[in-house]
Design an enzyme around this catalytic site. Structure first.
Site, PDB file in Angstrom:
ATOM      1  N   ASP A  19      -6.243  -2.659  -2.454  1.00  0.00           N
ATOM      2  CA  ASP A  19      -5.373  -1.638  -1.889  1.00  0.00           C
ATOM      3  C   ASP A  19      -5.646  -1.636  -0.380  1.00  0.00           C
ATOM      4  O   ASP A  19      -6.651  -2.197   0.074  1.00  0.00           O
ATOM      5  CB  ASP A  19      -5.691  -0.280  -2.506  1.00  0.00           C
ATOM      6  CG  ASP A  19      -4.893   0.841  -1.873  1.00  0.00           C
ATOM      7  OD1 ASP A  19      -3.660   0.733  -1.815  1.00  0.00           O
ATOM      8  OD2 ASP A  19      -5.512   1.820  -1.409  1.00  0.00           O
ATOM      9  N   ASP A  21      -4.499   1.334   2.351  1.00  0.00           N
ATOM     10  CA  ASP A  21      -4.830   2.645   2.903  1.00  0.00           C
ATOM     11  C   ASP A  21      -6.042   3.224   2.193  1.00  0.00           C
ATOM     12  O   ASP A  21      -6.024   3.443   0.984  1.00  0.00           O
ATOM     13  CB  ASP A  21      -3.648   3.608   2.740  1.00  0.00           C
ATOM     14  CG  ASP A  21      -2.505   3.289   3.686  1.00  0.00           C
ATOM     15  OD1 ASP A  21      -2.755   3.253   4.900  1.00  0.00           O
ATOM     16  OD2 ASP A  21      -1.382   3.080   3.214  1.00  0.00           O
ATOM     17  N   ASP A 218      -9.090   2.997  -3.734  1.00  0.00           N
ATOM     18  CA  ASP A 218      -9.742   4.263  -3.384  1.00  0.00           C
ATOM     19  C   ASP A 218      -9.155   5.445  -4.138  1.00  0.00           C
ATOM     20  O   ASP A 218      -9.645   6.557  -3.996  1.00  0.00           O
ATOM     21  CB  ASP A 218      -9.617   4.528  -1.882  1.00  0.00           C
ATOM     22  CG  ASP A 218      -8.190   4.895  -1.488  1.00  0.00           C
ATOM     23  OD1 ASP A 218      -7.267   4.092  -1.779  1.00  0.00           O
ATOM     24  OD2 ASP A 218      -7.985   5.976  -0.904  1.00  0.00           O
TER      25      ASP A 218
END
Length: 331
Positions: A19, A21, A218
């Site tokens: 991922d 961001d 995250d």
């Protein structure tokens, strides 16, 4: 997929899907240690992919941003929800069909490149609405989208992330903007393309013909749940949205295979990253944490206990060290 029993985490997988961001960068700044971690994987010849729900940049723009931060990346390694949503619409609609675009210019361009006609008004009689994150999305375009959907247009969302991580804290994401239309229309989108749907992960695996991929994210509700749906192993890093308290309370469909403080964990031994209550130096007994070791080992022990059914609500430390660790973890 059964996790490996030992060895460095990165060595156990033939593709690492990141991922962006909250994992590689926050807004336009690199997460500490991320550049070095990705460079190490590249130096080892490891296959890498970047899968992002953020629909405000095209793949080439994302690759440019990553390289500007010092992260080795090519456009072919990047998969975005904007591109995936445009392709899905192109598969469903006739060539040249009008699509009302709610989002950034990147999403509009993806729609155009797929042979569809992007429009901005319900008066253009669009047959579909595609909605993705854009900083300039406001009431006017949301009102046009509401009118178009009420008139019968298909409604596709690139993703439903409620927030975006940033150095200043969590900011409203596309899911918050989707919620505006959801409230106005009293209905859900017809389809959501990005994570936790498995589309981006499946495309990354197909591109690399990978046999053992690892997802790194995250967010429990997108990255990790998406990995679970795709039946892939996953690593949660605590550099973005989801934090220890969220992990302890995670439902089965949102539980990662591993957890680490940051991307340096990719080069730790599998046994130290796996979420287990064994061999960590910590124990949870009668709602109290006892033992000795670092905070991440304690977190894995607490998660293992909670996921096995132990009530850890209001957990306390049996020693000063345990109390300090709980404070560090925000528990």
């Amino acid at each position: 997929m059964s996790p490996p029993a030992s060895g460095r985490l990165a060595d156990a997988y033939d593709l690492v899907i990141f991922d962006l961001d909250g994992v590689i960068y926050l807004s336009d700044s690199a997460v500490p240690g991320a550049v070095d971690a990705v460079q190490r994987l590249h130096d080892q010849g490891r296959a890498i992919a970047y899968a992002t729900n953020n629909a405000s940049r095209r793949a080439a723009e994302v690759a440019d941003l990553l390289r500007g931060l010092g992260v080795p990346a090519e456009a072919e390694e990047v998969l975005t929800s904007a591109a995936a949503a445009a392709r899905r619409l192109a598969d469903r609609l006739e060539s040249g069909a009008r699509v009302l675009v709610v989002g950034a210019e990147a999403l509009r361009q993806e729609v155009f490149d797929c042979g569809l006609t992007p429009v901005s008004s319900a008066d253009d009689n669009p047959v579909a609405v595609v909605q993705g994150y854009g900083r300039d999305v406001g009431w006017v375009i949301l009102a046009e989208a509401a009118l178009a959907v009420r008139a019968g247009a298909i409604w596709i969302a690139t993703n439903t992330d409620r927030t975006l991580p940033s150095p200043r804290g969590a900011l409203p994401g596309n899911g918050s903007l989707v919620a505006v239309l959801r409230t106005a229309l009293d209905r859900e989108p017809d389809e959501v393309i990005g994570k936790p749907e498995a589309v981006l992960f499946e495309e990354a695996v197909k591109r690399e013909a990978a046999g053992r991929p690892l997802v790194v994210g995250d967010r429990l509700d997108t990255d990790i749940e998406g990995a679970v749906r795709a039946k892939l192993d996953s690593l949660l890093v605590l550099t973005g949205v989801s934090q220890p308290r969220d992990l302890v309370a995670a439902a089965p469909e949102r539980r990662p295979t591993y957890v680490a403080k940051d991307l340096a964990g990719l080069f730790d031994d599998v046994e130290t990253l796996a979420i287990t209550g064994e061999g960590t130096g910590w124990q949870v007994t009668d709602g109290r944490l006892d033992g000795h070791g670092d905070s991440m080992a304690a977190l894995r022990t607490i998660c293992a206990a909670a996921w096995a059914g132990t009530d850890v609500t209001g957990i306390s430390g049996a020693t000063d060290e345990a109390t300090a660790v709980l404070r560090e973890l925000g528990l």
